[in-house]
Write a protein that holds these residues in place. Structure first.
Motif, PDB file in Angstrom:
ATOM      1  N   MET A   1       0.839  -1.212   0.000  1.00  0.00           N
ATOM      2  CA  MET A   1       0.000   0.000   0.000  1.00  0.00           C
ATOM      3  C   MET A   1       0.868   1.253   0.000  1.00  0.00           C
ATOM      4  O   MET A   1       0.556   2.243  -0.654  1.00  0.00           O
ATOM      5  CB  MET A   1      -0.959   0.004   1.194  1.00  0.00           C
ATOM      6  CG  MET A   1      -2.124  -0.944   0.992  1.00  0.00           C
ATOM      7  SD  MET A   1      -3.510  -0.684   2.117  1.00  0.00           S
ATOM      8  CE  MET A   1      -2.757  -0.852   3.718  1.00  0.00           C
ATOM      9  N   HIS A   2       1.975   1.217   0.774  1.00  0.00           N
ATOM     10  CA  HIS A   2       2.905   2.345   0.805  1.00  0.00           C
ATOM     11  C   HIS A   2       3.479   2.577  -0.602  1.00  0.00           C
ATOM     12  O   HIS A   2       3.483   3.701  -1.100  1.00  0.00           O
ATOM     13  CB  HIS A   2       4.021   2.051   1.816  1.00  0.00           C
ATOM     14  CG  HIS A   2       5.123   3.058   1.837  1.00  0.00           C
ATOM     15  ND1 HIS A   2       5.176   4.076   2.758  1.00  0.00           N
ATOM     16  CD2 HIS A   2       6.220   3.208   1.042  1.00  0.00           C
ATOM     17  CE1 HIS A   2       6.264   4.817   2.536  1.00  0.00           C
ATOM     18  NE2 HIS A   2       6.912   4.309   1.491  1.00  0.00           N
ATOM     19  N   GLU A   3       3.934   1.508  -1.243  1.00  0.00           N
ATOM     20  CA  GLU A   3       4.525   1.640  -2.590  1.00  0.00           C
ATOM     21  C   GLU A   3       3.485   2.133  -3.590  1.00  0.00           C
ATOM     22  O   GLU A   3       3.791   2.955  -4.455  1.00  0.00           O
ATOM     23  CB  GLU A   3       5.111   0.295  -3.049  1.00  0.00           C
ATOM     24  CG  GLU A   3       6.224  -0.255  -2.167  1.00  0.00           C
ATOM     25  CD  GLU A   3       7.345   0.742  -1.896  1.00  0.00           C
ATOM     26  OE1 GLU A   3       7.729   1.492  -2.823  1.00  0.00           O
ATOM     27  OE2 GLU A   3       7.842   0.787  -0.758  1.00  0.00           O
TER      28      GLU A   3
ATOM     29  N   GLY B   1       1.134   4.041  -2.955  1.00  0.00           N
ATOM     30  CA  GLY B   1       1.027   5.481  -2.694  1.00  0.00           C
ATOM     31  C   GLY B   1       2.023   6.252  -3.562  1.00  0.00           C
ATOM     32  O   GLY B   1       1.683   7.267  -4.166  1.00  0.00           O
ATOM     33  N   HIS B   2       3.264   5.728  -3.679  1.00  0.00           N
ATOM     34  CA  HIS B   2       4.262   6.365  -4.548  1.00  0.00           C
ATOM     35  C   HIS B   2       3.825   6.291  -6.007  1.00  0.00           C
ATOM     36  O   HIS B   2       3.983   7.246  -6.762  1.00  0.00           O
ATOM     37  CB  HIS B   2       5.623   5.678  -4.396  1.00  0.00           C
ATOM     38  CG  HIS B   2       6.296   5.943  -3.087  1.00  0.00           C
ATOM     39  ND1 HIS B   2       6.374   7.192  -2.526  1.00  0.00           N
ATOM     40  CD2 HIS B   2       6.935   5.107  -2.222  1.00  0.00           C
ATOM     41  CE1 HIS B   2       7.050   7.125  -1.381  1.00  0.00           C
ATOM     42  NE2 HIS B   2       7.388   5.860  -1.169  1.00  0.00           N
ATOM     43  N   VAL B   3       3.297   5.121  -6.409  1.00  0.00           N
ATOM     44  CA  VAL B   3       2.809   4.961  -7.783  1.00  0.00           C
ATOM     45  C   VAL B   3       1.781   6.054  -8.097  1.00  0.00           C
ATOM     46  O   VAL B   3       1.741   6.599  -9.198  1.00  0.00           O
ATOM     47  CB  VAL B   3       2.187   3.550  -7.975  1.00  0.00           C
ATOM     48  CG1 VAL B   3       1.360   3.470  -9.253  1.00  0.00           C
ATOM     49  CG2 VAL B   3       3.283   2.484  -7.983  1.00  0.00           C
TER      50      VAL B   3
ATOM     51  N   GLY C   1       4.566  11.451  -2.026  1.00  0.00           N
ATOM     52  CA  GLY C   1       5.915  11.349  -1.477  1.00  0.00           C
ATOM     53  C   GLY C   1       5.827  10.811  -0.057  1.00  0.00           C
ATOM     54  O   GLY C   1       4.810  10.254   0.335  1.00  0.00           O
ATOM     55  N   HIS C   2       6.910  11.004   0.704  1.00  0.00           N
ATOM     56  CA  HIS C   2       6.889  10.551   2.090  1.00  0.00           C
ATOM     57  C   HIS C   2       6.266  11.615   2.983  1.00  0.00           C
ATOM     58  O   HIS C   2       6.291  12.792   2.682  1.00  0.00           O
ATOM     59  CB  HIS C   2       8.299  10.219   2.563  1.00  0.00           C
ATOM     60  CG  HIS C   2       8.767   8.903   2.043  1.00  0.00           C
ATOM     61  ND1 HIS C   2      10.077   8.620   1.804  1.00  0.00           N
ATOM     62  CD2 HIS C   2       8.072   7.790   1.720  1.00  0.00           C
ATOM     63  CE1 HIS C   2      10.189   7.379   1.346  1.00  0.00           C
ATOM     64  NE2 HIS C   2       8.979   6.850   1.289  1.00  0.00           N
ATOM     65  N   ASP C   3       5.724  11.140   4.106  1.00  0.00           N
ATOM     66  CA  ASP C   3       5.089  12.018   5.060  1.00  0.00           C
ATOM     67  C   ASP C   3       5.614  11.655   6.446  1.00  0.00           C
ATOM     68  O   ASP C   3       6.174  10.583   6.640  1.00  0.00           O
ATOM     69  CB  ASP C   3       3.569  11.817   4.974  1.00  0.00           C
ATOM     70  CG  ASP C   3       2.831  12.965   5.633  1.00  0.00           C
ATOM     71  OD1 ASP C   3       3.429  14.045   5.789  1.00  0.00           O
ATOM     72  OD2 ASP C   3       1.670  12.774   5.998  1.00  0.00           O
TER      73      ASP C   3
ATOM     74  N   ARG D   1      12.018   2.192   4.450  1.00  0.00           N
ATOM     75  CA  ARG D   1      11.308   1.418   3.435  1.00  0.00           C
ATOM     76  C   ARG D   1      11.872   1.621   2.035  1.00  0.00           C
ATOM     77  O   ARG D   1      12.058   0.712   1.302  1.00  0.00           O
ATOM     78  CB  ARG D   1       9.833   1.792   3.480  1.00  0.00           C
ATOM     79  CG  ARG D   1       9.029   0.766   2.768  1.00  0.00           C
ATOM     80  CD  ARG D   1       7.678   0.479   3.294  1.00  0.00           C
ATOM     81  NE  ARG D   1       7.113   1.419   4.197  1.00  0.00           N
ATOM     82  CZ  ARG D   1       5.907   1.209   4.716  1.00  0.00           C
ATOM     83  NH1 ARG D   1       5.231   0.138   4.416  1.00  0.00           N
ATOM     84  NH2 ARG D   1       5.404   2.068   5.542  1.00  0.00           N
ATOM     85  N   GLN D   2      12.148   2.827   1.660  1.00  0.00           N
ATOM     86  CA  GLN D   2      12.684   3.039   0.313  1.00  0.00           C
ATOM     87  C   GLN D   2      12.914   4.516   0.040  1.00  0.00           C
ATOM     88  O   GLN D   2      12.537   5.362   0.823  1.00  0.00           O
ATOM     89  CB  GLN D   2      11.769   2.434  -0.734  1.00  0.00           C
ATOM     90  CG  GLN D   2      10.436   3.087  -0.757  1.00  0.00           C
ATOM     91  CD  GLN D   2      10.130   3.825  -2.029  1.00  0.00           C
ATOM     92  OE1 GLN D   2       9.126   4.396  -2.126  1.00  0.00           O
ATOM     93  NE2 GLN D   2      11.017   3.830  -2.980  1.00  0.00           N
ATOM     94  N   ARG D   3      13.454   4.763  -1.097  1.00  0.00           N
ATOM     95  CA  ARG D   3      13.725   6.108  -1.611  1.00  0.00           C
ATOM     96  C   ARG D   3      14.502   6.987  -0.644  1.00  0.00           C
ATOM     97  O   ARG D   3      14.000   7.367   0.397  1.00  0.00           O
ATOM     98  CB  ARG D   3      12.434   6.824  -2.036  1.00  0.00           C
ATOM     99  CG  ARG D   3      11.986   6.266  -3.395  1.00  0.00           C
ATOM    100  CD  ARG D   3      11.393   7.356  -4.235  1.00  0.00           C
ATOM    101  NE  ARG D   3       9.935   7.289  -4.181  1.00  0.00           N
ATOM    102  CZ  ARG D   3       9.121   7.595  -5.185  1.00  0.00           C
ATOM    103  NH1 ARG D   3       9.576   7.960  -6.303  1.00  0.00           N
ATOM    104  NH2 ARG D   3       7.825   7.525  -5.085  1.00  0.00           N
TER     105      ARG D   3
HETATM  106 ZN   LIG Z   1       8.409   5.167   0.434  1.00  0.00          ZN
END
Ligand SMILES: [Zn+2]
Length: 245
Positions: free
Chosen positions: A166-168, A170-172, A176-178, A243-245
């Motif tokens: 679900m997080h990824e 969100g990026h799709v 961005g990050h919050d 998690r990423q980025r």
């Molecule tokens: Zn992320």
């Protein structure tokens, strides 16, 4: 020889059944997933809002799902899709299909050019798991109007795969990050349990959607019109797994 044949048949049958199941799973998503009742576990008091969906159907985001995901992982992918489709209330909608067997680079580049996303199952030997913040990531999303969501399968462990995906997604969708909630840069089971108002607001801004016609999840004691209380979540953070980025 007599032992090998039945085993082969069993294997073929098992594979066939898995593929069939996946085909059913990914084709059975209703066109208007927004109207579907979300069977979200609400035993801890969390639930999704139920704003009515507008009549027209909006944009579709196509996902091509790697066949290497097992049945368990596919269920989590589906759950992540369903929850996003629900909160986006028909304005934007994920639609998934299986990636062709042995897709060649040409197929992949056509998929990307069409604005679709490939959801790939990789492990930590994959180059994406060794560069930049991918080194500590559970999953990595790269691209802009089409791209890749890499799920680094051997790093997921006992974390909730639905939350990670679900997080990824969100990026799709352009978020961005919050600081807190689903789109926080660090995974936590508590913050990734469902798609919160802040995550929906980030996507609404990126996609220019009317936030007051979208849904999101609310927890006990959270007022529908107030931002989520940030302090409540900070204890749940686990700095281990950026998690990423
Ligand atoms: Zn992320």
């Amino acid at each position: 020889m007599s032992l090998r044949l039945p085993r082969l048949i069993t294997m073929l049958l098992a594979t066939g059944v898995t593929l069939l199941l996946a085909a059913i799973l990914f084709s059975s998503l209703p066109a208007r997933a927004a109207t579907e009742r979300l069977d979200y576990p609400s035993n801890d008091g969390w639930h999704y809002t139920t704003r009515p969906s507008p009549a027209s159907t909006g944009r579709v985001v196509e996902l091509y799902v790697d066949r290497d995901f097992n049945e368990y992982e596919r269920q989590h992918l589906l759950s992540a899709m369903r929850q996003w489709n629900y909160v986006l209330n028909g304005f934007v909608q994920f639609r998934a299909r299986m990636l062709p067997d042995d897709p060649n680079p040409m197929t992949i580049s056509q998929i990307r050019r069409s604005g679709a996303w490939v959801v790939a199952r990789v492990d930590s030997r994959h180059p994406v798991a060794h560069s930049g913040e991918g080194r500590a990531a559970l999953a990595v999303t790269t691209g802009n109007r089409g791209g890749f969501v890499y799920v680094i399968s051997d790093r997921i462990g006992n974390r909730d795969l639905t939350g990670v995906i679900m997080h990824e997604f969100g990026h799709v969708l352009g978020a961005g990050h919050d600081g807190s909630g689903l789109m926080a840069p660090v995974y936590s089971a508590a913050m990734g349990r469902c798609i919160d108002q802040e995550a929906v607001a980030l996507v609404a801004r990126a996609q220019r959607l009317p936030i007051n016609q979208l849904n999101w999840c609310e927890g006990p004691g959270v007022s529908p019109n107030l931002p989520m209380a940030r302090a409540t979540y900070s204890d749940y953070r686990t700095p281990m797994a950026a998690r990423q980025r």
